[in-house]
Design an enzyme around this catalytic site. Structure first.
Site, PDB file in Angstrom:
ATOM      1  N   LYS A   1      15.630 -48.478  -3.572  1.00  0.00           N
ATOM      2  CA  LYS A   1      14.269 -48.780  -3.135  1.00  0.00           C
ATOM      3  C   LYS A   1      13.361 -49.020  -4.343  1.00  0.00           C
ATOM      4  O   LYS A   1      12.664 -50.006  -4.405  1.00  0.00           O
ATOM      5  CB  LYS A   1      13.697 -47.651  -2.281  1.00  0.00           C
ATOM      6  CG  LYS A   1      14.635 -47.129  -1.186  1.00  0.00           C
ATOM      7  CD  LYS A   1      14.666 -48.001   0.044  1.00  0.00           C
ATOM      8  CE  LYS A   1      15.780 -47.698   1.040  1.00  0.00           C
ATOM      9  NZ  LYS A   1      15.940 -46.334   1.485  1.00  0.00           N
TER      10      LYS A   1
ATOM     11  N   ASP B   1      13.586 -35.567  -0.091  1.00  0.00           N
ATOM     12  CA  ASP B   1      14.162 -36.909  -0.105  1.00  0.00           C
ATOM     13  C   ASP B   1      13.041 -37.841  -0.562  1.00  0.00           C
ATOM     14  O   ASP B   1      12.077 -38.064   0.168  1.00  0.00           O
ATOM     15  CB  ASP B   1      14.633 -37.260   1.313  1.00  0.00           C
ATOM     16  CG  ASP B   1      15.170 -38.686   1.414  1.00  0.00           C
ATOM     17  OD1 ASP B   1      15.169 -39.413   0.399  1.00  0.00           O
ATOM     18  OD2 ASP B   1      15.597 -39.073   2.526  1.00  0.00           O
TER      19      ASP B   1
ATOM     20  N   TRP C   1      15.010 -40.569   8.940  1.00  0.00           N
ATOM     21  CA  TRP C   1      15.754 -40.024   7.796  1.00  0.00           C
ATOM     22  C   TRP C   1      15.660 -38.505   7.780  1.00  0.00           C
ATOM     23  O   TRP C   1      16.637 -37.814   7.522  1.00  0.00           O
ATOM     24  CB  TRP C   1      15.254 -40.620   6.483  1.00  0.00           C
ATOM     25  CG  TRP C   1      15.490 -42.095   6.387  1.00  0.00           C
ATOM     26  CD1 TRP C   1      14.545 -43.073   6.245  1.00  0.00           C
ATOM     27  CD2 TRP C   1      16.755 -42.793   6.423  1.00  0.00           C
ATOM     28  NE1 TRP C   1      15.140 -44.306   6.201  1.00  0.00           N
ATOM     29  CE2 TRP C   1      16.492 -44.167   6.310  1.00  0.00           C
ATOM     30  CE3 TRP C   1      18.080 -42.376   6.561  1.00  0.00           C
ATOM     31  CZ2 TRP C   1      17.498 -45.140   6.317  1.00  0.00           C
ATOM     32  CZ3 TRP C   1      19.085 -43.327   6.562  1.00  0.00           C
ATOM     33  CH2 TRP C   1      18.793 -44.693   6.442  1.00  0.00           C
TER      34      TRP C   1
HETATM   35  C1  LIG Z   1      16.940 -45.667   2.570  1.00  0.00           C
HETATM   36  C2  LIG Z   1      16.681 -44.228   2.799  1.00  0.00           C
HETATM   37  C3  LIG Z   1      17.718 -43.309   3.016  1.00  0.00           C
HETATM   38  C4  LIG Z   1      19.164 -43.724   3.095  1.00  0.00           C
HETATM   39  O1  LIG Z   1      19.638 -44.011   1.853  1.00  0.00           O
HETATM   40  P1  LIG Z   1      21.166 -44.378   1.593  1.00  0.00           P
HETATM   41  O2  LIG Z   1      21.175 -44.518   0.127  1.00  0.00           O
HETATM   42  O3  LIG Z   1      21.426 -45.648   2.345  1.00  0.00           O
HETATM   43  O4  LIG Z   1      21.999 -43.274   2.102  1.00  0.00           O
HETATM   44  C5  LIG Z   1      17.383 -41.976   3.158  1.00  0.00           C
HETATM   45  N1  LIG Z   1      16.112 -41.570   3.106  1.00  0.00           N
HETATM   46  C6  LIG Z   1      15.092 -42.415   2.922  1.00  0.00           C
HETATM   47  C7  LIG Z   1      13.698 -41.890   2.869  1.00  0.00           C
HETATM   48  C8  LIG Z   1      15.351 -43.772   2.748  1.00  0.00           C
HETATM   49  O5  LIG Z   1      14.326 -44.621   2.540  1.00  0.00           O
END
Ligand SMILES: *Cc1c(COP(=O)(O)O)cnc(C)c1O
Length: 376
Positions: free
Chosen positions: A210, A186, A119
């Protein structure tokens, strides 16, 4: 008319049956939600706030939904103690769109990224559209199974981008980095799992699916003063200021997902907030890592205890027992465990222990592992 009412009642009854069938849900995302969230969403799908209409059928500008959005924003602020001068937004496009929106709005001359997983790499790729991106450190050399420690962040970058929890590789930065530049983070897979000192951040973003709600909503926490300084023209929908002015209603928000997020936020407040849930999260993670360190059949993929994620516990069969991988997965599945298969880039297993996962599910997994060990 009578006929229709009966039908929807039956449907509600069937739905209740489905959710009480006990499964231990270890999916990485979309992932487990509190029973409270599911129940409230189920109710509002049929009758939202006494309107006699579904939450999916009403205007986002009606007073009932505006109240949902306002309360969700207020609860994010309250639970994370967001200081004045920050805006909280509910957007769409997932964390992946934030990989682009962040630099679009904040990148002036150069930026720094900490590369701790796929990511993080994807976020860095988008930043490169805007100019020089310094990779301050990377753990790619060992398939991202540790967090780089001794790295220097240049003092003249606009921000340092971090991924607080590496969902795929099972590492987590569990405290705010001590750096002299603003942080952009993020937090998709560990937001609201522990307290965060928001004032160190210019931007925090997280896909909802999540730790918060159904997929389709993205939470953004942005420092207002950090915006409007790039000198670049920003397309309307990609400009945070559009959504700040529009109070997350510039265009149609993801109404049902935002409603779901609100329920989880209320549930979290009821649990005692982020400080209380952090304690539970520590207990859950300690319980599982403790067993992984003890059980001869399994090995955690992240060697250093301080780097291990509380949210996504990645592990493989120990050397010599590799051939048992499929058998263990089948054994656990037969006992109601779902979502344990590891991501293809790590292999093995991944147990995601998000806020909503009860300690009992971790204990159930531990006893399945012990039982499996006693058979081999
Ligand atoms: C799941 C995830 C993403 C991607 O998220 P989307 O909502 O599918 O774009 C990005 N960063 C992390 C740390 C994630 O766990």
């Amino acid at each position: 008319m009578v006929q229709r009412t009966e039908k929807s009642c039956n449907f509600a009854a069937d739905f209740t049956k489905i959710i009480i069938m006990k499964k231990h849900n270890f999916y990485a995302g979309p992932s487990i939600l509190p029973e409270y969230t599911k129940q409230k969403v189920a109710e509002a799908v049929l009758d939202f706030a006494g309107t006699g209409l579904s939450v999916m059928e009403v205007s986002h500008r009606g007073k009932e939904f505006v109240a949902v959005m306002d309360e969700a924003i207020a609860l994010v602020k309250e639970l994370l103690r967001v200081p004045d001068g920050y805006s909280v937004l509910f957007l769409q496009g997932g964390a992946s769109l934030q990989f682009l929106m962040a630099p679009y709005n904040l990148f002036r001359t150069k930026v720094a990224y900490l590369n701790t997983g796929s990511w993080a790499s994807k976020a860095m790729k988008e930043a490169k559209f805007f100019g020089e991106v310094i990779e301050v450190a990377s753990s790619k050399d060992r398939n991202y199974n540790y967090l780089p420690k001794d790295y220097a962040v240049p003092t003249d970058v606009d921000y340092l981008h971090i991924t607080t929890n590496n969902t795929i590789f099972g590492t987590e930065l569990k405290s705010d980095p001590q750096v002299s530049v603003p942080i952009v983070a993020d937090m998709s897979s560990d937001i609201l799992s522990r307290p965060v000192d928001v004032k160190k951040y210019d931007l925090i973003y997280a896909g909802a699916q999540k730790n918060l709600g159904p997929s389709g909503a993205t939470v953004v926490i942005v420092r207002d003063e950090a915006l409007g300084k790039t000198g670049r023209q920003i397309p309307t929908m990609l400009d945070y200021q559009t959504h700040i002015k529009g109070e997350s209603m510039f265009n149609t928000p993801a109404t049902l997902p935002v409603f779901g997020c609100l329920q989880t936020l209320k549930w979290l407040k009821e649990q005692g907030g982020v400080e209380a849930i952090e304690k539970v999260n520590i207990t859950k993670a300690d319980t599982l890592y403790g067993e992984l360190d003890r059980n001869k059949l399994f090995t955690p993929t992240v060697p250093a205890a301080e780097d291990r994620s509380r949210m996504n516990v990645t592990f493989v069969m120990a050397p010599g027992y590799e051939a048992l991988e499929k058998e263990f997965l089948d054994f656990a599945t037969a006992q109601g465990m779902v979502g344990l298969k590891g991501h293809r880039s790590v292999g093995g297993f991944r147990a995601s222990l998000y806020n909503a996962l009860p300690l009992q599910s971790v204990e159930a997994l531990v006893s399945v592992m012990r039982e499996f060990e006693s058979k081999h």
